[in-house]
Scaffold this motif. Sequence first.
Motif, short mmCIF file in Angstrom:
data_model
loop_
_atom_site.label_atom_id
_atom_site.label_comp_id
_atom_site.label_asym_id
_atom_site.label_seq_id
_atom_site.Cartn_x
_atom_site.Cartn_y
_atom_site.Cartn_z
N UNK A 131 -8.06 -18.10 30.56
CA UNK A 131 -7.65 -17.13 31.59
C UNK A 131 -6.14 -16.49 30.81
N UNK A 132 -6.07 -15.85 30.03
CA UNK A 132 -4.97 -15.20 29.32
C UNK A 132 -4.06 -14.53 30.29
N UNK A 133 -4.52 -13.92 31.49
CA UNK A 133 -3.79 -13.39 32.48
C UNK A 133 -3.08 -14.44 33.09
N UNK A 134 -3.84 -15.48 33.62
CA UNK A 134 -3.05 -16.64 34.17
C UNK A 134 -2.00 -17.22 33.41
N UNK A 135 -2.23 -17.16 32.05
CA UNK A 135 -0.83 -17.65 31.11
C UNK A 135 0.02 -16.74 31.16
N UNK A 136 -0.26 -15.38 31.20
CA UNK A 136 0.98 -14.44 31.23
C UNK A 136 1.78 -14.66 32.73
N UNK A 137 1.13 -14.75 33.71
CA UNK A 137 1.62 -15.00 34.85
C UNK A 137 2.51 -16.17 35.26
N UNK A 138 2.06 -17.27 34.67
CA UNK A 138 2.66 -18.50 34.60
C UNK A 138 4.13 -18.46 33.61
N UNK A 139 4.13 -17.68 32.58
CA UNK A 139 4.95 -17.49 32.00
C UNK A 139 6.07 -16.62 32.37
N UNK A 140 5.49 -15.51 33.04
CA UNK A 140 6.59 -14.89 33.79
C UNK A 140 7.42 -15.51 34.90
N UNK A 141 6.66 -16.36 35.49
CA UNK A 141 7.21 -17.14 36.76
C UNK A 141 7.95 -18.24 36.18
N UNK A 142 7.66 -18.72 35.02
CA UNK A 142 8.71 -19.90 34.41
C UNK A 142 9.95 -18.98 33.93
N UNK A 143 9.99 -17.72 33.28
CA UNK A 143 11.05 -17.42 32.78
C UNK A 143 10.87 -17.35 31.46
N UNK A 144 9.76 -17.28 30.80
CA UNK A 144 9.54 -17.72 29.28
C UNK A 144 9.89 -15.97 28.63
N UNK A 145 10.36 -16.00 27.56
CA UNK A 145 10.24 -14.59 26.88
C UNK A 145 9.04 -14.57 26.28
N UNK A 146 8.23 -13.38 26.70
CA UNK A 146 7.17 -12.93 25.89
C UNK A 146 7.56 -11.87 24.84
N UNK A 147 7.15 -12.30 23.51
CA UNK A 147 7.44 -11.75 22.57
C UNK A 147 6.60 -10.45 22.22
N UNK A 148 5.20 -10.73 22.53
CA UNK A 148 4.16 -9.47 22.24
C UNK A 148 3.30 -9.58 23.55
N UNK A 149 3.10 -8.70 24.25
CA UNK A 149 2.32 -8.60 25.44
C UNK A 149 0.91 -8.65 24.91
N UNK A 150 -0.02 -9.04 25.92
CA UNK A 150 -1.40 -9.15 25.49
C UNK A 150 -2.18 -7.70 24.65
N UNK A 151 -2.57 -8.41 23.47
CA UNK A 151 -3.32 -7.30 22.35
C UNK A 151 -4.46 -7.67 22.34
N UNK A 152 -5.50 -6.80 21.81
CA UNK A 152 -6.85 -7.30 21.48
C UNK A 152 -6.96 -7.18 20.02
N UNK A 208 -3.51 -1.38 10.21
CA UNK A 208 -3.69 -1.49 11.38
C UNK A 208 -3.57 -2.96 11.78
N UNK A 209 -4.54 -3.69 11.37
CA UNK A 209 -4.32 -5.30 12.02
C UNK A 209 -2.99 -5.97 11.59
N UNK A 210 -2.40 -5.82 10.33
CA UNK A 210 -1.32 -6.16 9.98
C UNK A 210 -0.21 -5.95 10.92
N UNK A 211 -0.10 -4.63 11.42
CA UNK A 211 0.81 -4.10 12.35
C UNK A 211 0.79 -5.02 13.68
N UNK A 212 -0.46 -5.31 14.15
CA UNK A 212 -0.61 -6.23 15.27
C UNK A 212 -0.02 -7.48 14.96
#
Length: 363
Positions: free
Chosen positions: A314-335, A83-87
């Motif tokens: 603040x990982x949510x801020x990182x995601x917002x920054x990346x989206x605003x910058x136009x960065x490609x997100x490879x994997x959305x936030x995972x626990x 399971x962890x290896x799949x993440x």
Amino acid sequence: MNIKSLTLITIACLLIITCKKDKKTTINSTSKDTLAATSSTADALTHQLHTVTLSTMSLDSIVSFYVGGMGMTLNGPITTSDEKKAVQRKLWSIPEGINWKMYHLNRPSVPGLINIRVLVLDTETPLIHKSHNSRELGPFSLGFPNLNQKKLDADLRTKGWTSMEELQEGNIPRTDGTTYRYWETIYKAPDFLHAVGIERGDGVPQLAPVDSLTQLGGPGYSAQVITNSDHELAFYTEVLGLELRSDRHWKSSDGSALGIEAGVPFRFSLVYAKGTTSGHLLFLDYEDGKFIDPNVLPRTPNRGLGMWTFETKDINQIKMNATAFGSEIVCEIEVYESPIYGKGKVITLLAPNGFLIEVFQKI
């Protein structure tokens, strides 16, 4: 001082001294340490470089250089559930059909240094670099501050490791006009990485913490050769919230330790997490337009240095920054629970040059 003998890290020290009136450069004028920070960690969205990931087919060469040569400690293989290896596969963009064993290199006696995550692949993948040529684009070096570079140099050569040039030494001015001594060598590490051994003398702090007993330290920083510097640097400052502490233009001279011919114009930029003096990033951009493109994506699971990992508050801020910058997100936030940094929320995204960036927030 003879500029021609300076390597990347030596130039980095010099830049922060000679450019102290440049509005782009941060310097603590009350300190003799040219790398002292004036910003505060309290204002940092992202902390200093936490982990680098190396992918390889040869665990023996990794152990020989980083354990036998640089005195690091290897742990592993690290047991991982399916399971962890799949993440991990999603986070690190590893296709089905490629498997790996994971190891962890660190220096337990010295907290705060960069960790090395090693992925030993069961399937041959392209090399991010085709040679040790300093003109090749992509992530290409790790720095190892230490307290006795002459001894480290002799030990590594005895063990068969070679370097770009012979051990170099010289004097660098401090902020008060006095000078301090330095010793430096760039070694040819496995999978075509550069490993920089460097010692600063005369009471100047090393570029990262060092074990006083073994006299060894690092990794303390990492570097890339890039193009389109403005866009690349904007990613690290606008998405990750790091600071561009020094940003200058130079020309190479004869005798470059990196093997670059004289007269080459280049931009040299240093990026730090706010309030820190180690775990930093170095970027070199050859402005004559002459570079070597290995034509391989500079990220895992391709072999070599394929990922940088940072901790954020603040990982949510990182995601917002990346989206605003136009960065490609490879994997959305995972626990995910990492054997290196523990349980956290994790996201991976791409820098403009296609390099993989992992960001985590501890839970």
